[in-house]
Scaffold this active site. Sequence first.
Site, PDB file in Angstrom:
ATOM      1  NE  ARG A 120      -4.125   0.015   1.546  1.00  0.00           N
ATOM      2  CZ  ARG A 120      -5.155   0.383   0.770  1.00  0.00           C
ATOM      3  NH1 ARG A 120      -5.348   1.650   0.476  1.00  0.00           N
ATOM      4  NH2 ARG A 120      -5.994  -0.498   0.306  1.00  0.00           N
ATOM      5  CD  GLU A 171      -7.298   1.958   6.110  1.00  0.00           C
ATOM      6  OE1 GLU A 171      -8.062   1.570   5.197  1.00  0.00           O
ATOM      7  OE2 GLU A 171      -6.183   1.478   6.304  1.00  0.00           O
TER       8      GLU A 171
END
Lengths: 492, 794
Positions: free
Chosen positions: B311, B723
């Site tokens: 990520r 997030e």
Amino acid sequence: MEMYSRDYLLVYINGRRHTVRGADCWLTLSTFLRTNLGLVGTKIVCSEGDCGSCTVLVGAPAGNEFQYCSIDSCIAFMFQLDGKHVVTVEGLSDPDQLSPVQQSLIDCHGSQCGFCTPGFAMAMTGMLENGPCSTEADWRAGLTGNLCRCTGYIQIFEAGIDTNASELQKLNDRFPPEQMLRDFGSEARSRIRIEAEVFGKPGFLSSPTTVAQAIDFLDRHPTAKVVAGATDIGVQTNKRGTAPNVVLDLNRIAELQYARVTGESDARTLVAGARATWYDLERLCNDELPEFARIISKFGGAQIRHIGTLGGNIINASPIADSLPFLFVMEAELELTSVNSTRTVPITEFYRGYKQLDLRPGELLTRVSVSLPTSKQDLGLYKVSRRRDLDIATFTAAILIELDGDRITEACIALGAVAPTVIRATDTEAFLRGQEFNEATMRSAGDLAVREISPISDVRGAADYRLQLTRNVFLKFYHEQQTSPELVSSHA
Amino acid sequence: MPSVGQPIPHDSAAGHVTGRAHYIDDLPLRSDELHVGFVGSPVAYGKIEKIDFASAKQISGVVGIFTADDIPGEKKFGIHYRDEPVLAEGEVLYVGQPVIVIAAESAEALSQARRAVKIDVQPAKPILSIEEAILQQKFLGEPRQIRRGDPQAAIASALHKLSGVFQCGGQEQFYLESHAAIVYPAEEGQLIVHSSTQHTTEIQVVVAEALGLRQHQVVCMCKRMGGGFGGKETQAAIPAILAALVAHKTGRAARIIYDKDQDMISTGKRHAYRFEWEVGFDNDGRILGMKTNQYSNAGASADLSMAVLERSMLHAENSYYIPDIVINGRLCFTNFPSNTAFRGFGGPQAMAAMENVIHSIAAHLDLDPLQVQQRNLYGTDDRNITPYGQVYIRNHLPEIVSNLEESSNYKVRRREIITQNQQDALRLRGIALSPVKFGISFTTKFLNYANALVNVYTDGTVQVSTGATEMGQGVNTKIRQLVADEFGISWDRVLLMPTSTEKNNNTSATAASASTDLNGAAAVDACRKIKQRLIEFAASRFALVELGLAESPQHVVFADGWVFDSRQPEQHIEFGPLCKLARLDRIDLGARGFFATPGVDFNRETGQGTPFFYFTQGAAVAEVEIDRFTGELSVPRVDLLIDIGRSINPSVDRGQIIGGCIQGMGWVTAECLVYNEKGELLSHSPTTYKIPATTDVPRIFNCEFFDNDDNVENIRRSKAVGEPPLMHAIAVWGAAKQALASIGVGGDLKIPATGEEILRCLTPAAACALPQFSDNGQPAGQTAKSQPSKAMKP
């Protein structure tokens, strides 16, 4: 005359009477609530008074009612609570009728994971018990003792603002005080002496009601741990797994809890009993000495200030104690009392080394007196920490100077967290006397001061950071004196 | 009225405020229950010579003591690589690593026994920094790369070139409820595991494997967590296995509750990173080519580190189009607890590193960083392909950034601040914007999946069970709204049940912001199956032959608690009575639903693919104030504008946004993991580890939603919100950087920008060279001296 003595504590919890005996008297309040009573709404996170999740309200008799304030139940011992009424989250409301604080927390989305929420509900209720809170600033300042990891707090402030305080049933209405007060009154003067096995050792607890009784006990048990707010002993107990087994508890001695300012204008003296709490001192200093009140406002959270004491901060002898730099520059005097004598020691001579005190066996700190700055004196108090509130200092300082025109006629400098005790920077003081008050002088003072200290590196900062803060604090003081007070305080 | 879009309260709010919402340790103690705890390694690395528990065993109340030898099944676990020991065997790999498990009748006996255990280790030299790992070439897994074009050539031919190293520290999740589990033995060797976990299936599987049981013998349940933030995605495994081991061995209920210090010392955190970067750009600050090497501090085992690194690599360019780019990634082995998921999952570090490049370019060209940002933002029609080949569709960032620039009055405030910094002797101010583009989906394809169980009862009430776990984020509340709308009933008729592997099998972790997307869609799928049966049943009852109204399922409507045929709405029936009649007609009122995100995939070998279903995007402007003499920082104002599509619950989402941003602010300012040279964590409780408190919150926090309903593929056109807000806090760090830049310092400002770090930047090098603490990946070699005395203890 031999006074009636008892071997139990009398505590009310959510309006119900509890007698606490034996080793249970050494339990923390949170353990007693959760384990002994099954009141699991009170949550435990840190066990050190640094998060507020375990917040409860403690009511102390005041006239014909109770005066309630919030404390951290994880670091309060049961023995501190004799004669008190404890209200937990289970006592805040009835199942079918939430309190306005609770309802607002729901309506404003003040909870996410919910683990901190009972503590917030208690702390917020405590704030409303003690006066109006209407603005975001009130809630922000009042809730520094409660941590939340989910919300970012804003929806909690909104819940506070949204609370209709007029609908809030005061705890003295919710829990009628008469019967509890009568019950406490009948036991108020009796001595408490409790013996039990505590952490595998014989434990002995005395909770007297007068100084005379206390020093008498200390005379016979000179190694007893003297406990007032227990905000440090409670932490040590939780983290090390051992509690002091011989305990002198001061919580019932009313004559040690006072704080007042005597004298007028340039001859004012703050006189306080050893058990004056930070909350008592903060209220007094808001008017009498705002600079000290500002430092006190950063002393733990409200829960700590409600129970932590001036005497405890002094006797605990930490080099990073928040109050000491002020007491050092003002040359506070400590009254030490034993069965044999009463003597007075200047605080600047009280500390002999790291946690070493000029305190003789059997002596009890009973009073602190400190003269307040005169109109000719400028005082700057500093506490640098990683976080503004609810943090332990990386560095503390107090600078007091007296000016005649541009000339410095007197200078007192105290520095904390840079040596085994708080110190007076005497060489720097001597240098400053007679100098012109300007940036160059203060820069030189900073360079000199770093030679008088011996900071170490630890979790709160490197030695070099502390050296640089020491250098800089003199310049900061100078520039603050050159700036209008409003601009300086807008920063704080 | 439909529920979706309404700010209904959190489904546990009443329980939260009254203390009646129970967490693991609030469950009543069973009469046979044992208290379980572990003793951890005293050193960071070494060979275990002896575990001496003879005297601990003698302590009254101690029932059992177990080591790795007592684990009947798999002694190691791991979601991607089976490399993490449940209990240390032969060697220890980090301070606090569980070595021995103790079960006792009381908490006191457990506490005494823990103190009586002695673990002798022959210590070896540990690896305590990324730099040391690089030096020794100690890595986990294979190197990874994403590449487009010829960055080397692009940089070489660019008019301007810059390069540097950027470091950011780790972060403790600091969920308030520490790790906890209770295990009840059941019949036929079964175990019922109550775990504070984000992933019930993983706990079920690791417990079964460790104990040599079959998966159907283990049930894992989670009613709620007192916070997770990623820290309970994989790391709930060890406590659950330890309690299960005791329950399995003794046949008694077993409870393990970590205290905060133990939790912080022995569990993983956000990864610290080291970024080595090189960039080429033109006179306008337009980036032509970039190279970046990402090194993460993985700790002593792989855990989720490879997915986290992936990520990071997929967010290396943040919101900017970079024509020629190469991103290299490597996991560094260190002797720390295995670092793990934490909100943002590698995104924050990579995006902060990119913002550092932007600020560096701006400083080099003497430009406002916002100009550099705007010149490099992804385009809407061209310049819109990511380095990994995914086309960035529905890009609203240019509009969001310029709207925010306007609404925050950025330009005027920046000018004022620069002027004021020349005059103010006491403080420095700074302002900065940072954009966020965050990809939604697990980058591991098979995890993009959910199932749901919906039971409708004969009074018209509904129970919903999914694999999503509730940690405060409000997933249950949102699913409640989605389900209520499917049946046209009010939300209070729908309850979300505890997450349990008995009802939802083979689930994915509640993670990656996508739990409502996945589990909500699965729940809706289940509802529609039931609803179809009810429609057919109702249609037959609404048909009126004498009036010529034929049976017509497509005219059956569910709304406001009623069911009716839209051709004759006066003939209606309440939902509850309809359910009762349907049951009497032997119609099944329960269903399983399923959802798998369509169209997402990523080829790890080539570094190309379409890993994300869509992007959540936004930007924030932050202003900071710095004390020139102490380095102390405060944040007076934040303006935030975020595109979360059509919000299912605006108040829940606002809570996620503010809470996430403040949490990110903690990471970039004050949260400092301090280790000594032995690898011991010194900041292991809130006394020494400082998450934001009430007075750290900006006095002005303007949080706005960008009006957008184009996320057509996702459930009710919503977007994931968990997030992305955290990364908006990078603007706070950027503002600190701008404050320092206004007096020409701060080029190497790290994360976290603590008072100490800022004062280091403010202090001319000649005056005072400040050595840095090793901060879980900060420079090696210079670590805090172990305390020579107790002088600084309170």
